[in-house]
Design an enzyme around this catalytic site. Structure first.
Site, short mmCIF file in Angstrom:
data_model
loop_
_atom_site.label_atom_id
_atom_site.label_comp_id
_atom_site.label_asym_id
_atom_site.label_seq_id
_atom_site.Cartn_x
_atom_site.Cartn_y
_atom_site.Cartn_z
CG ASP A 102 -2.37 -1.17 0.82
OD1 ASP A 102 -2.32 -1.05 -0.19
OD2 ASP A 102 -2.60 -1.50 1.73
CG ASP A 163 -7.37 -4.62 -2.63
OD1 ASP A 163 -7.36 -5.78 -3.20
OD2 ASP A 163 -7.64 -4.65 -1.45
N1 GLY Z 1 -7.19 -1.88 0.05
C1 GLY Z 1 -7.90 -2.48 1.21
C2 GLY Z 1 -9.55 -2.34 0.89
O1 GLY Z 1 -10.02 -2.03 -0.15
O2 GLY Z 1 -10.12 -2.76 1.75
#
Ligand code: GLY
Length: 380
Positions: A102, A163
């Site tokens: 992230d 993600d």
């Molecule tokens: N990237 C984490 C979520 O979408 O919950």
């Protein structure tokens, strides 16, 4: 599709929505200088954010909203705490707090955004350090960036997740600003691996895929936040649409455009009558469950990114769909109280945590408004 999506372009209304959000941001700014909103309390407890340590994947979204507000209004007051943001995000890298896939979300919407707005070289250097750390999670054999956990340590497998597509713009930007092709090579390879495994033949998506870190071989699809391994988590599908649209913007690789477009069709086909998706496409108006307004707002950003590459008729449909979703979000899911920082209700992080505001849903809703008002890909 076109007959479903009827909301007209309404700049006056979008400006009113922006003004409401910006008033919330003015009031929230002093409360969130080095600690940031994440997921609000439940409706019964007032849908209120609390300032959280800078150790979550969401810490950059409030600074990112301040940057959007500064960009839209030209008002430097939105950046009055920028030195706090930079100090907080520098400390996070220095102390290797919550370092994961992230880093792209985290440093694009803080350091890159501040660099683009102010030209601050320290912000640029910080973003490049984050990009280098993200590259450390690249498995050469499997051609993927590992999600979660210690690099190459699995039991016995590690995971890739949809993600991560939104973390790639940090690498594409780093490649452009330094001239070093390795950043974009890693991002492009990872996107191809996501297209190979996380995107199914019908362009729905797995949330995650197990990968063997020793051989780089893909094992099987799993979910983490969806209903079932073989269903489609709505937010994951939105990450696919927006992530591949942005990857196409940087690479002009036709496969990425096709994935984004076809995944967008799946998303649109799964919208219920009020245009705000249930949290997993297993659910619909006949089998209802909680919605996820954040999936809707991530999706509208991606659809508007995609519309740039469509012919006139298709682009008009994309924009009509985005406008119709935004209108429904504003009419039914908008928190009007200026003293509560949350913008959209009825988002969910994990199904079990219930319907709340979530800061990333607020961010993408606001970015969608800027795009509807004629803006570009903002800080991605
Ligand atoms: N990237 C984490 C979520 O979408 O919950």
């Amino acid at each position: 599709m076109s007959e479903r999506f009827t909301a007209p372009q309404d700049d006056a209304l979008y400006l009113q929505m922006c003004a409401e959000i910006e008033e919330k941001l003015r009031r929230a700014a002093p409360l969130y200088t080095r600690r940031y909103p994440h997921v609000s309390t439940l409706p019964a407890e007032g849908l209120r954010y609390t300032p959280e340590e800078n150790n979550l994947w969401t810490s950059s979204f409030l600074p990112g909203m301040m940057c959007l507000a500064a960009k839209r209004t030209g008002d430097a007051a939105f950046l009055q705490y920028k030195d706090d943001y930079l100090a907080s995000f520098k400390a996070r890298l220095d102390n290797r707090v919550g370092i994961s896939h992230d880093l792209g979300f985290l440093y694009t919407l803080s350091a890159v955004a501040l660099y683009k707005l102010t030209g601050d070289e320290e912000a640029r250097a910080l973003a490049l350090r984050a990009a280098d750390m993200l590259c450390e999670r690249y498995n050469e054999k499997g051609r993927y960036i590992q999600a979660w956990g210690e690099f190459n340590v699995g039991t016995p497998y590690v995971k890739i997740i949809v993600d991560t597509m939104l973390n790639l713009p940090l690498l594409f930007w780093a490649g452009e600003t330094t001239g070093n092709a390795r950043y974009a090579d890693i991002a492009t390879a990872h996107a191809h691996t996501c297209a190979d495994y996380l995107v199914r033949e019908d362009y729905s998506s797995f949330h995650t895929y197990l990968m063997d870190p020793a051989t780089g071989k893909a094992v099987e699809g799993r979910t983490h936040q969806g209903f079932h391994d073989n269903t489609t988590w709505a937010r994951g599908q939105a990450w696919v649409v927006t992530g591949f649209a942005l990857a196409y913007t940087y690479t002009k690789e036709p496969r990425f455009l096709e994935v984004s477009r076809k995944a967008a069709e799946v998303f649109l086909q799964n919208l219920p009558a009020d245009f705000v998706p249930y949290w997993d496409f297993t659910f619909n108006d006949h089998i209802p469950d909680l919605r996820d307004s954040s999936a809707a707002s991530i999706f509208t950003c991606g659809l508007l990114e995609l519309a740039q590459y469509a012919d006139n008729a298709e682009a008009a449909q994309d924009r009509a769909a985005a406008r119709t979703i935004v209108r429904s979000l504003y009419d039914h899911y908008f928190l009007h109280d200026p003293d509560r920082a949350g913008v959209l209700t009825d988002a969910i992080y994990h199904r079990d945590t219930g319907a709340t505001c979530v800061i990333w849903g607020d961010y993408f809703f606001y970015e969608t408004l800027l795009r509807l008002l004629g803006g570009d890909k903002c800080f991605w």
